[in-house]
Design a protein around this motif. Structure first.
Motif, PDB file in Angstrom:
ATOM      1  N   ASP A 351       0.861  -1.185   0.000  1.00 25.85           N
ATOM      2  CA  ASP A 351       0.000   0.000   0.000  1.00 25.85           C
ATOM      3  C   ASP A 351       0.901   1.239   0.000  1.00 25.85           C
ATOM      4  N   LEU A 352       1.149   1.791  -1.193  1.00 26.23           N
ATOM      5  CA  LEU A 352       2.015   2.954  -1.283  1.00 26.23           C
ATOM      6  C   LEU A 352       1.407   4.177  -0.632  1.00 26.23           C
ATOM      7  N   GLY A 353       0.062   4.256  -0.597  1.00 30.15           N
ATOM      8  CA  GLY A 353      -0.588   5.402   0.030  1.00 30.15           C
ATOM      9  C   GLY A 353      -0.222   5.540   1.496  1.00 30.15           C
ATOM     10  N   LYS A 354      -0.212   4.424   2.222  1.00 27.93           N
ATOM     11  CA  LYS A 354       0.169   4.470   3.637  1.00 27.93           C
ATOM     12  C   LYS A 354       1.629   4.866   3.791  1.00 27.93           C
ATOM     13  N   LEU A 355       2.483   4.320   2.912  1.00 25.76           N
ATOM     14  CA  LEU A 355       3.910   4.640   3.007  1.00 25.76           C
ATOM     15  C   LEU A 355       4.167   6.114   2.758  1.00 25.76           C
ATOM     16  N   VAL A 356       3.480   6.673   1.785  1.00 26.45           N
ATOM     17  CA  VAL A 356       3.669   8.091   1.470  1.00 26.45           C
ATOM     18  C   VAL A 356       3.281   8.959   2.661  1.00 26.45           C
ATOM     19  N   LYS A 357       2.223   8.584   3.374  1.00 26.14           N
ATOM     20  CA  LYS A 357       1.764   9.393   4.512  1.00 26.14           C
ATOM     21  C   LYS A 357       2.743   9.369   5.674  1.00 26.14           C
ATOM     22  N   VAL A 358       3.404   8.237   5.909  1.00 25.53           N
ATOM     23  CA  VAL A 358       4.282   8.127   7.081  1.00 25.53           C
ATOM     24  C   VAL A 358       5.727   8.523   6.765  1.00 25.53           C
ATOM     25  N   THR A 359       6.013   8.939   5.536  1.00 26.11           N
ATOM     26  CA  THR A 359       7.389   9.303   5.175  1.00 26.11           C
ATOM     27  C   THR A 359       7.528  10.801   4.898  1.00 26.11           C
ATOM     28  N   GLU A 360       6.716  11.600   5.536  1.00 25.05           N
ATOM     29  CA  GLU A 360       6.837  13.061   5.411  1.00 25.05           C
ATOM     30  C   GLU A 360       8.233  13.489   5.866  1.00 25.05           C
ATOM     31  N   ASP A 361       8.859  14.388   5.099  1.00 28.61           N
ATOM     32  CA  ASP A 361      10.194  14.926   5.371  1.00 28.61           C
ATOM     33  C   ASP A 361      11.310  13.916   5.109  1.00 28.61           C
ATOM     34  N   PHE A 362      10.997  12.728   4.585  1.00 29.02           N
ATOM     35  CA  PHE A 362      12.054  11.789   4.213  1.00 29.02           C
ATOM     36  C   PHE A 362      12.730  12.291   2.933  1.00 29.02           C
ATOM     37  N   SER A 363      14.044  12.172   2.897  1.00 25.86           N
ATOM     38  CA  SER A 363      14.763  12.492   1.655  1.00 25.86           C
ATOM     39  C   SER A 363      14.720  11.288   0.725  1.00 25.86           C
ATOM     40  N   GLY A 364      15.181  11.483  -0.511  1.00 25.62           N
ATOM     41  CA  GLY A 364      15.246  10.366  -1.437  1.00 25.62           C
ATOM     42  C   GLY A 364      16.164   9.265  -0.927  1.00 25.62           C
ATOM     43  N   ALA A 365      17.270   9.652  -0.297  1.00 23.62           N
ATOM     44  CA  ALA A 365      18.184   8.663   0.277  1.00 23.62           C
ATOM     45  C   ALA A 365      17.529   7.910   1.420  1.00 23.62           C
TER      46      ALA A 365
END
Length: 440
Positions: A351-365
């Motif tokens: 579920d990419l939607g959940k991952l996107v929500k919990v990775t706020e402020d994550f860099s590409g690395a």
């Protein structure tokens, strides 16, 4: 493949997830061979031999797959004891007849490794790429021909996931004037100057620079501090000059100055005269004074995590006079990055939607590290249980909880600069972002 059995499909996925697992690859090759897929089995055995040269099981499997009869080679041991040879007396009238040894059994044909290599050369690349030196040895330091210039790449701004503000700013400030020479002349727009990308580490500044070069169809030349510094007096400045001379000869060319805070640090804080001279030479080359013809067709991009440590003279008009803040990836960009790093891994119902929500402020690395950590967890479970387990949303969410965004320390330092050292509005875009994110 549509006609594959579930077992072979599962093993194919497992081998792709663990390319260095030789026993697993050989088991997969055995199954392919049992189903009559000899060419695929030969390819898998050849890859196994790349990871484990001389592996007897891999060689035997390749021989069977290629239709070569296997031979049983006796294990080395003590030589058998031969019976004593009794010499017969020579006959006086004729030469002694040669003693004929018992006819040995026909030896099995030796395996032709050269033929095998020719058969699999299109399937498996060489283990090592030979890079013979040019005649006369390596290029000497300071030789302009020694600098590596990458040909125009296939990366475009469309390949930069999300980051609409960054792409729009690049188009308006840098790309549109270069693509439209008639409009540029009409409005008196000069191509002098360069673009400085700044922001937290790991957010794709180098990737964006390559995308700009791809949009322009230009060559790409990367420069870092280690490429420039030299122990001999005057050699570092000559390296800077040679780099720009190479770019002028290879125009159109994008010169990318990586980690500009190290290459162009403030001279007032630099105690070593050699580094101060490097900055002075860089200023001269950016102005194009020494070349006579200027820097026509040479586009300068630079990247730094700490723009406040860059010498102010490098940022005056006509040099790196345009700045672009590259922030952590937004939601669309995070989804694109996650899809990229999971594209070749065995996943199930993520579920990419959940991952996107919990990775706020994550860099590409950070996102790449998240996918790597989740893959490690699934791999460890598979090794313990003996059966392949796919990566799930639970693995990825668990990895996200263990990782702290690496951008937080950068924003903690940048906040003070944006609030108390924003001379001339250099960091207005950073200040606006901090207010929007309520980080002030």
């Amino acid at each position: 493949m549509a006609d594959e059995s579930p077992l072979i499909s599962s093993l194919r996925t497992a081998v792709a997830a663990a390319p260095g697992d030789v026993p697993l690859r050989l088991h997969f090759a055995e199954l392919l061979l049992s189903e009559g897929r000899n060419e695929e089995a030969v390819a898998e055995a050849a890859v196994a031999l790349q990871h484990a040269p001389g592996d007897a099981a891999a060689r035997a499997l390749m021989m069977r797959a290629m239709g070569v009869p296997s031979t049983s080679t006796p294990e080395p041991g003590p030589a058998p004891v031969q019976p004593p040879v009794v010499e017969k007396p020579e006959a006086p009238t004729q030469a002694p007849a040669p003693t004929e040894a018992p006819a040995p059994s026909d030896p099995a044909p030796a395996f032709d490794w050269a033929a095998a290599e020719q058969q699999v050369q299109d399937l498996v690349g060489p283990r090592f790429l030979e890079d013979p030196q040019a005649e006369g040895g390596e290029g000497a330091a300071g030789d302009a021909a020694a600098w590596d210039v990458d040909a125009p790449g296939a990366v475009r701004l469309a390949d930069v996931g999300g980051m609409e503000e960054v792409r729009d700013r690049l188009e308006a400030a840098f790309l549109a004037p270069m693509r439209n020479p008639e409009l540029r002349r009409l409005y008196g727009k000069s191509l002098r100057g360069g673009l400085l990308l700044y922001g937290p580490p790991g957010c794709g500044k180098t990737f964006i620079a390559r995308a700009v070069a791809g949009e322009l169809g230009a060559n790409f030349l990367t420069v870092s501090l280690s490429d420039v510094l030299d122990m001999w007096i005057g050699a570092s400045e000559k390296n800077i000059h040679d780099i720009f001379e190479t770019a002028r000869r290879q125009a159109p060319c994008v010169v990318f100055l990586d980690e500009l805070d190290a290459l162009g640090a403030k001279r007032s804080r630099t105690h070593h005269s050699g580094l101060r001279n490097v900055v002075n030479q860089l200023l001269t080359e950016l102005d194009g004074i020494a070349s006579g013809a200027g820097n026509e067709g040479v586009f300068v991009l630079a990247a730094t995590n700490v723009p406040w440590d860059v010498d102010i003279a490098l940022r005056r008009p006509g040099r790196l006079d345009r700045t672009l803040l590259v922030l952590p990836p937004d939601a669309a960009a995070r989804e694109a990055i996650l899809r990229y790093h999971l594209r070749e891994r065995p996943i199930e119902a993520v579920d990419l939607g959940k991952l996107v929500k919990v990775t706020e402020d994550f860099s590409g690395a950070d996102l790449a590290h998240l996918c790597e950590s989740a893959a490690e967890a699934a791999l460890l479970d598979s090794a313990r249980s003996g059966s392949v387990r796919l990566i799930t949303t639970k693995d990825l969410l668990g990895a996200a909880k263990q990782i702290k965004p690496s951008t937080e320390p950068w924003f903690a330092a940048a906040r003070n600069v944006a609030m108390f050292a924003n001379e001339g509005g250099l960091y207005d875009d950073l200040l606006a972002y901090l207010k929007r994110k309520r980080k002030l």
